[in-house]
Scaffold this active site. Sequence first.
Site, PDB file in Angstrom:
ATOM      1  N   ALA A 183       0.811  -1.216   0.000  1.00  0.00           N
ATOM      2  CA  ALA A 183       0.000   0.000   0.000  1.00  0.00           C
ATOM      3  C   ALA A 183       0.844   1.267   0.000  1.00  0.00           C
ATOM      4  O   ALA A 183       0.296   2.365   0.059  1.00  0.00           O
ATOM      5  CB  ALA A 183      -0.911   0.002   1.222  1.00  0.00           C
ATOM      6  N   ASN A 241       1.268  -4.858   7.940  1.00  0.00           N
ATOM      7  CA  ASN A 241       2.288  -5.484   7.101  1.00  0.00           C
ATOM      8  C   ASN A 241       3.269  -4.453   6.570  1.00  0.00           C
ATOM      9  O   ASN A 241       4.477  -4.700   6.481  1.00  0.00           O
ATOM     10  CB  ASN A 241       1.626  -6.205   5.915  1.00  0.00           C
ATOM     11  N   HIS A 288      -0.918   6.519   4.854  1.00  0.00           N
ATOM     12  CA  HIS A 288       0.421   6.201   5.346  1.00  0.00           C
ATOM     13  C   HIS A 288       1.287   7.453   5.228  1.00  0.00           C
ATOM     14  O   HIS A 288       1.329   8.080   4.171  1.00  0.00           O
ATOM     15  CB  HIS A 288       1.037   5.054   4.542  1.00  0.00           C
TER      16      HIS A 288
END
Length: 272
Positions: free
Chosen positions: A129, A195, A225
């Site tokens: 991601a 992850n 993020h």
Amino acid sequence: MTVSPRNCERVVLIGWGAIGTAVARLLAEVQSEARIVAVAVRDPARPRSTLPDGARLISRPAELSDVDADLVIEAAGRDSVAPWARAALGAGVDFVVSSTSALAEAALLDELCGLARTNRAQLIVQPGALGGVDALAAARHMGLARVEHRIVKPAHAWAGTEAESLCALNALDAPVAFFTGTAAEAAARFPQNANVALTTALAGIGPERTRITLIADPAATLNRHEITASGDFGTLDVQIANRPLPENPKSSAMTALNLVRLIGNRKAGLVV
């Protein structure tokens, strides 16, 4: 498992959940020449009408020896990494990890890297991601002093995890940082959601030195993020906000998109 030169990349998908099905759909939409030759699932007896044409169902790592593949991609969860990676890398076939939290176990990471070297294969950690992983990995060669990664997701995306005991997920009226610690600890305690914490760590300064903050935001609609790093190279500040996959709010669409990009680059004349 035998691997012969060919123009068409032959792929085995480990897992047929939200990420695996999205990868197959996207490959078809972009008219990729890559072929999904097998899909690994826990219960091969259950009918699956949406499998790619020509893909066979397998359920045991030993069955990889009967599949002529160039690339094995894991998208099935942390527990699937070790057995399938051992089978693929042991046969000299490149293995892509999506559930990077499995590599928080230093002994397993060392074992798999050793298998890859011995058999002239690659253990590939895909960006998932994230964005900016290439810059972070490049910067470490000049030295990194600090790497921090904040993961912000809607409150409901943390349901079913330890976050439920650390904050009142269903009653939040403002963002709450319910965890701050190392990447190793984040990946071990929140394997489905974090992850990417190990991805950042492996690209940069390692699981014990990378700092992770996990945040539940009741107003958020995207998975965000925020990565900051500094060192002799300068400073890095990357932010990416991803739409979650409809089938699984813990996974981002960018994870599937990065896998499609990786597959396409394997045979492309121009790689960017």
